[in-house]
Design a protein around this motif. Sequence first.
Motif, PDB file in Angstrom:
ATOM      1  N   TYR A  32     -10.527 -55.257   2.602  1.00  0.00           N
ATOM      2  CA  TYR A  32     -10.980 -55.418   3.979  1.00  0.00           C
ATOM      3  C   TYR A  32     -10.979 -56.888   4.397  1.00  0.00           C
ATOM      4  O   TYR A  32     -11.190 -57.784   3.573  1.00  0.00           O
ATOM      5  CB  TYR A  32     -12.395 -54.857   4.160  1.00  0.00           C
ATOM      6  CG  TYR A  32     -12.454 -53.351   4.097  1.00  0.00           C
ATOM      7  CD1 TYR A  32     -12.070 -52.577   5.186  1.00  0.00           C
ATOM      8  CD2 TYR A  32     -12.872 -52.693   2.938  1.00  0.00           C
ATOM      9  CE1 TYR A  32     -12.113 -51.190   5.131  1.00  0.00           C
ATOM     10  CE2 TYR A  32     -12.927 -51.307   2.872  1.00  0.00           C
ATOM     11  CZ  TYR A  32     -12.540 -50.562   3.975  1.00  0.00           C
ATOM     12  OH  TYR A  32     -12.578 -49.189   3.923  1.00  0.00           O
ATOM     13  N   ALA A  33     -10.740 -57.108   5.671  1.00  0.00           N
ATOM     14  CA  ALA A  33     -10.834 -58.441   6.251  1.00  0.00           C
ATOM     15  C   ALA A  33     -11.701 -58.334   7.497  1.00  0.00           C
ATOM     16  O   ALA A  33     -11.416 -57.533   8.385  1.00  0.00           O
ATOM     17  CB  ALA A  33      -9.445 -58.974   6.611  1.00  0.00           C
ATOM     18  N   LEU A  34     -12.767 -59.108   7.536  1.00  0.00           N
ATOM     19  CA  LEU A  34     -13.691 -59.073   8.664  1.00  0.00           C
ATOM     20  C   LEU A  34     -13.291 -60.143   9.666  1.00  0.00           C
ATOM     21  O   LEU A  34     -13.314 -61.331   9.355  1.00  0.00           O
ATOM     22  CB  LEU A  34     -15.120 -59.301   8.186  1.00  0.00           C
ATOM     23  CG  LEU A  34     -16.233 -59.233   9.230  1.00  0.00           C
ATOM     24  CD1 LEU A  34     -16.259 -57.866   9.899  1.00  0.00           C
ATOM     25  CD2 LEU A  34     -17.580 -59.539   8.586  1.00  0.00           C
ATOM     26  N   SER A  35     -12.875 -59.703  10.846  1.00  0.00           N
ATOM     27  CA  SER A  35     -12.469 -60.655  11.870  1.00  0.00           C
ATOM     28  C   SER A  35     -13.673 -61.434  12.375  1.00  0.00           C
ATOM     29  O   SER A  35     -14.758 -60.878  12.552  1.00  0.00           O
ATOM     30  CB  SER A  35     -11.799 -59.923  13.042  1.00  0.00           C
ATOM     31  OG  SER A  35     -11.461 -60.831  14.067  1.00  0.00           O
ATOM     32  N   VAL A  36     -13.476 -62.713  12.578  1.00  0.00           N
ATOM     33  CA  VAL A  36     -14.532 -63.568  13.109  1.00  0.00           C
ATOM     34  C   VAL A  36     -14.278 -63.762  14.598  1.00  0.00           C
ATOM     35  O   VAL A  36     -13.228 -64.243  15.002  1.00  0.00           O
ATOM     36  CB  VAL A  36     -14.564 -64.930  12.388  1.00  0.00           C
ATOM     37  CG1 VAL A  36     -15.663 -65.820  12.971  1.00  0.00           C
ATOM     38  CG2 VAL A  36     -14.783 -64.732  10.897  1.00  0.00           C
ATOM     39  N   SER A  37     -15.241 -63.372  15.409  1.00  0.00           N
ATOM     40  CA  SER A  37     -15.098 -63.472  16.859  1.00  0.00           C
ATOM     41  C   SER A  37     -15.482 -64.860  17.357  1.00  0.00           C
ATOM     42  O   SER A  37     -16.224 -65.594  16.699  1.00  0.00           O
ATOM     43  CB  SER A  37     -15.972 -62.425  17.553  1.00  0.00           C
ATOM     44  OG  SER A  37     -15.560 -61.119  17.212  1.00  0.00           O
ATOM     45  N   ALA A  38     -14.984 -65.179  18.529  1.00  0.00           N
ATOM     46  CA  ALA A  38     -15.401 -66.399  19.215  1.00  0.00           C
ATOM     47  C   ALA A  38     -16.469 -66.029  20.228  1.00  0.00           C
ATOM     48  O   ALA A  38     -16.440 -64.943  20.801  1.00  0.00           O
ATOM     49  CB  ALA A  38     -14.207 -67.036  19.919  1.00  0.00           C
ATOM     50  N   THR A  39     -17.434 -66.913  20.442  1.00  0.00           N
ATOM     51  CA  THR A  39     -18.503 -66.635  21.403  1.00  0.00           C
ATOM     52  C   THR A  39     -19.022 -67.919  22.030  1.00  0.00           C
ATOM     53  O   THR A  39     -18.909 -68.997  21.430  1.00  0.00           O
ATOM     54  CB  THR A  39     -19.678 -65.890  20.733  1.00  0.00           C
ATOM     55  OG1 THR A  39     -20.668 -65.586  21.718  1.00  0.00           O
ATOM     56  CG2 THR A  39     -20.325 -66.740  19.644  1.00  0.00           C
ATOM     57  N   THR A  40     -19.590 -67.784  23.209  1.00  0.00           N
ATOM     58  CA  THR A  40     -20.199 -68.933  23.874  1.00  0.00           C
ATOM     59  C   THR A  40     -21.710 -68.969  23.667  1.00  0.00           C
ATOM     60  O   THR A  40     -22.363 -69.892  24.151  1.00  0.00           O
ATOM     61  CB  THR A  40     -19.900 -68.919  25.389  1.00  0.00           C
ATOM     62  OG1 THR A  40     -20.383 -67.695  25.958  1.00  0.00           O
ATOM     63  CG2 THR A  40     -18.408 -69.038  25.656  1.00  0.00           C
TER      64      THR A  40
END
Length: 212
Positions: A32-40
């Motif tokens: 598995y690869a956990l995507s890292v989201s971008a956030t403000t």
Amino acid sequence: MAEKGILTVVSGFSGAGKGTVMKALTERFEGYALSVSATTRAPRPGEQDGREYFFRTKEQFQKMIAEDALIEYACYVSHYYGTPREYVECRLAEGKDVLLEIEIQGALKVKKRYPDALLVFIMPPTAAELRARLIGRGTETEEVVKRRLKRAAEEAEGMEAYDYILVNDTVEACAQRLHRLIQSQHMRASVNKDCIERMKRELEEINAGTLS
């Protein structure tokens, strides 16, 4: 060439424990690869840039939107959240099953762009349990908790759009169920088109006497 990975979108009410379930899944199972989201939004205590999220200013986020560097993005409780495209597509090509933790707005956008994506919604056993988990975090004011519960009521209207609903009664049990769901997707006909075409071709060759 590695078998292409399955793209799985995991959503759920704030406080449902979806992040904890996904962490347990990646620690217990390989591939598995956990995507890292971008956030403000600002980091919570203990969070690090590039680990939980890529923390960006509103201006930086808008630049990413303009450059089409995001698979999807959405605004949630006055902050932007988005999924960087390059990381996701590279991991899928490597054969990793990629997990995206995003809100309903973004999930539906991903489904349009990637029709074979698996959409899973994680919820607590009861609304009372959800409220207790939000309060138990100890990181948000009473006003924010109320806003998140109001938002949860709105999100509940979109749950039918998901492929599966998982109740997070215990983290381990929920992680196990999520793993089984994702692995079953590798056997779907829609993601095995190459295998299907190969079998058709070989059968034609056998029937034509060109393959023994």
